[in-house]
Design an enzyme around this catalytic site. Structure first.
Site, PDB file in Angstrom:
ATOM      1  N   VAL A  14      51.564  94.695   7.807  1.00 25.99           N
ATOM      2  CA  VAL A  14      52.328  96.121   7.211  1.00 25.99           C
ATOM      3  C   VAL A  14      53.501  95.714   6.496  1.00 25.99           C
ATOM      4  O   VAL A  14      54.179  94.894   7.232  1.00 25.99           O
ATOM      5  CB  VAL A  14      52.537  96.967   8.380  1.00 25.99           C
ATOM      6  CG1 VAL A  14      53.183  98.238   7.909  1.00 25.99           C
ATOM      7  CG2 VAL A  14      50.918  97.290   8.975  1.00 25.99           C
TER       8      VAL A  14
ATOM      9  N   LYS B 147      49.928  89.072   9.660  1.00 26.24           N
ATOM     10  CA  LYS B 147      51.246  88.430   9.699  1.00 26.24           C
ATOM     11  C   LYS B 147      51.336  87.016  10.187  1.00 26.24           C
ATOM     12  O   LYS B 147      51.928  86.297   9.702  1.00 26.24           O
ATOM     13  CB  LYS B 147      51.930  89.491  10.398  1.00 26.24           C
ATOM     14  CG  LYS B 147      53.500  89.121  10.680  1.00 26.24           C
ATOM     15  CD  LYS B 147      54.421  88.950   9.509  1.00 26.24           C
ATOM     16  CE  LYS B 147      55.980  88.679   9.896  1.00 26.24           C
ATOM     17  NZ  LYS B 147      55.955  87.828  10.996  1.00 26.24           N
TER      18      LYS B 147
ATOM     19  N   SER C 236      59.055  92.002  14.710  1.00 31.23           N
ATOM     20  CA  SER C 236      60.106  92.347  15.642  1.00 31.23           C
ATOM     21  C   SER C 236      61.462  91.662  15.586  1.00 31.23           C
ATOM     22  O   SER C 236      62.451  92.026  16.079  1.00 31.23           O
ATOM     23  CB  SER C 236      59.614  92.015  17.143  1.00 31.23           C
ATOM     24  OG  SER C 236      58.386  92.448  17.249  1.00 31.23           O
ATOM     25  N   ARG C 237      61.373  90.575  14.948  1.00 31.29           N
ATOM     26  CA  ARG C 237      62.513  89.568  14.686  1.00 31.29           C
ATOM     27  C   ARG C 237      63.358  90.367  13.354  1.00 31.29           C
ATOM     28  O   ARG C 237      64.627  89.855  13.266  1.00 31.29           O
ATOM     29  CB  ARG C 237      62.185  88.340  14.344  1.00 31.29           C
ATOM     30  CG  ARG C 237      61.696  87.551  15.686  1.00 31.29           C
ATOM     31  CD  ARG C 237      61.537  86.137  15.375  1.00 31.29           C
ATOM     32  NE  ARG C 237      61.545  85.444  16.740  1.00 31.29           N
ATOM     33  CZ  ARG C 237      60.411  85.089  17.495  1.00 31.29           C
ATOM     34  NH1 ARG C 237      59.192  85.313  16.598  1.00 31.29           N
ATOM     35  NH2 ARG C 237      60.153  84.634  18.380  1.00 31.29           N
TER      36      ARG C 237
ATOM     37  N   GLY D  96      47.246  90.450  14.294  1.00 30.07           N
ATOM     38  CA  GLY D  96      47.772  90.879  12.801  1.00 30.07           C
ATOM     39  C   GLY D  96      47.795  89.495  12.101  1.00 30.07           C
ATOM     40  O   GLY D  96      47.875  88.507  12.182  1.00 30.07           O
TER      41      GLY D  96
ATOM     42  N   HIS E 299      52.525  96.917  14.764  1.00 30.15           N
ATOM     43  CA  HIS E 299      51.665  97.067  16.030  1.00 30.15           C
ATOM     44  C   HIS E 299      50.909  98.512  15.914  1.00 30.15           C
ATOM     45  O   HIS E 299      49.716  98.505  16.407  1.00 30.15           O
ATOM     46  CB  HIS E 299      52.901  97.123  17.282  1.00 30.15           C
ATOM     47  CG  HIS E 299      53.495  95.955  17.443  1.00 30.15           C
ATOM     48  ND1 HIS E 299      54.739  95.669  17.279  1.00 30.15           N
ATOM     49  CD2 HIS E 299      53.029  94.469  17.721  1.00 30.15           C
ATOM     50  CE1 HIS E 299      54.958  94.381  17.423  1.00 30.15           C
ATOM     51  NE2 HIS E 299      53.964  93.791  17.811  1.00 30.15           N
TER      52      HIS E 299
ATOM     53  N   GLY F  70      56.111  93.329  22.860  1.00 28.62           N
ATOM     54  CA  GLY F  70      56.782  94.536  22.937  1.00 28.62           C
ATOM     55  C   GLY F  70      57.599  94.599  21.884  1.00 28.62           C
ATOM     56  O   GLY F  70      57.201  94.017  20.709  1.00 28.62           O
ATOM     57  N   ALA F  71      58.634  95.430  21.710  1.00 25.12           N
ATOM     58  CA  ALA F  71      59.285  95.782  20.523  1.00 25.12           C
ATOM     59  C   ALA F  71      58.421  96.279  19.170  1.00 25.12           C
ATOM     60  O   ALA F  71      58.461  95.613  18.295  1.00 25.12           O
ATOM     61  CB  ALA F  71      60.148  94.599  20.006  1.00 25.12           C
TER      62      ALA F  71
ATOM     63  N   GLN G 175      55.544  80.313  24.879  1.00 26.30           N
ATOM     64  CA  GLN G 175      55.607  80.183  23.350  1.00 26.30           C
ATOM     65  C   GLN G 175      57.000  79.913  22.923  1.00 26.30           C
ATOM     66  O   GLN G 175      57.182  80.246  21.523  1.00 26.30           O
ATOM     67  CB  GLN G 175      54.954  81.217  23.008  1.00 26.30           C
ATOM     68  CG  GLN G 175      55.299  82.483  22.839  1.00 26.30           C
ATOM     69  CD  GLN G 175      54.265  83.464  22.477  1.00 26.30           C
ATOM     70  OE1 GLN G 175      53.056  83.767  23.044  1.00 26.30           O
ATOM     71  NE2 GLN G 175      54.437  84.090  21.221  1.00 26.30           N
TER      72      GLN G 175
HETATM   73  O1  PAF Z   1      51.630  87.778  18.489  1.00 24.50           O
HETATM   74  C1  PAF Z   1      52.328  88.087  19.557  1.00 24.50           C
HETATM   75  O2  PAF Z   1      53.088  88.945  19.603  1.00 24.50           O
HETATM   76  C2  PAF Z   1      52.091  86.946  20.504  1.00 24.50           C
HETATM   77  O3  PAF Z   1      52.066  85.638  20.039  1.00 24.50           O
HETATM   78  C3  PAF Z   1      51.062  87.188  21.597  1.00 24.50           C
HETATM   79  C4  PAF Z   1      49.688  87.089  20.709  1.00 24.50           C
HETATM   80  C5  PAF Z   1      51.037  88.521  22.107  1.00 24.50           C
HETATM   81  C6  PAF Z   1      50.947  86.062  22.685  1.00 24.50           C
HETATM   82  O4  PAF Z   1      52.130  86.059  23.426  1.00 24.50           O
END
Ligand code: PAF
Length: 277
Positions: A175, A148, A185-186, A146, A35, A29-30, A59
């Site tokens: 990007v 990134k 997102s951070r 990505g 994205h 998300g975010a 994670q």
């Molecule tokens: O890249 C991310 O946003 C996350 O690591 C993913 C691939 C959605 C797994 O939670």
């Protein structure tokens, strides 16, 4: 029209009604322009596009930003609708992990212990476990990630090869803002002065890539361009494209991670290494 589902049962029913090529873009998300680029690339190559939105607790380490990680479902759904996503799967924790924390996890092997893995123990176990689960439930032909998060992309490619997961993994270029900052997102955690300090990462990579292309010392040039008064370097390395040792000449990758205030940022670029002059 974009359909939102929260359960595996609804996902399975919707997936069963998708003939042709199905692509997935997995996210926490975010959603931002990075994205959007993933969704665009996936849309162009598929008949049906699924996006997943799930902030994966596995994670995040105990002192990481799981609780404060931005959750912006309404805005994310608008992005998905604009990008032509057919189906959004946004499960909650119990839907993804009905038996609680999974006892069995994907082991990323030695590459999972280096770079990001060295600073974030268990991170890639958590990433690969959720990616594999999301591949199982969405059953895509193509999955887009990505560049990134280059180590993540490399490990996902390796996982599907080593474990015979029937999906093609497609990498999508990073990007950047006009001043070079890689979208993340951070970035929204950064105060204005920190946003300025964060430019050290892309500046270092640029300097490293230029030095490598001239046959110079890429890591030394990159370190010299990194402003360690305003950001704290974690790692800055030149590797091969598969994150093994850098070749004497040819394609390579340069990766950096640093703390800007309390925010950890990563970035990387492709480099062409010329033989030393
Ligand atoms: O890249 C991310 O946003 C996350 O690591 C993913 C691939 C959605 C797994 O939670």
């Amino acid at each position: 029209m974009t359909t939102l589902v929260h359960t595996r049962a609804d996902l399975a029913a919707a997936r069963a009604a998708m003939p042709g090529t199905v692509a997935v873009v997995m996210t926490m998300g975010a959603l931002h322009e990075g994205h959007r680029a993933l969704l665009r690339a996936a849309r162009e190559r598929s008949d049906h596009l699924i996006a997943t939105i799930f902030v994966n607790p596995l994670q995040f380490g105990p002192n990481e930003d799981f609780d404060r990680y931005p959750r912006t479902l309404d805005a994310d759904l608008t992005v998905c609708a604009e990008a032509g996503v057919d189906l959004v799967f946004a499960p909650d924790r119990a839907e993804m992990y009905p038996s609680g924390e999974p006892m069995v996890r994907v082991n990323p092997g030695p590459l999972g212990e280096r770079l990001e893995g060295a600073s974030r123990p268990g991170f890639f176990h958590g990433v690969l476990t959720v990616v594999l689960k999301l591949l199982q439930v969405t059953r895509p032909h193509l999955a887009f990630f990505g560049e990134k998060d280059y180590q993540q992309l490399t490990l996902v490619r390796r996982m599907v090869r080593d474990l015979d997961v029937p999906v093609d993994i497609v990498g999508v270029p990073t990007v950047r803002e006009p001043d070079g900052l890689a979208l993340s997102s951070r970035n929204r955690y950064l105060a204005p002065a920190e946003r300025q300090a964060a430019l050290s990462l892309s500046a270092a990579l640029r300097a490293g890539a230029e030095a490598a292309a001239r046959g110079g010392d890429a890591e030394a040039a990159a370190r010299a361009a990194f402003d360690s008064d305003t950001a704290k370097l974690d790692y800055l390395v030149l590797t091969g494209p598969d994150l093994g040792p850098a070749p004497a000449a040819g394609a390579g990758r340069m990766l950096v991670a640093a703390w800007v205030g309390s925010t950890r940022l990563i970035d990387n670029v492709a480099v062409e290494i010329a033989s030393p002059t």
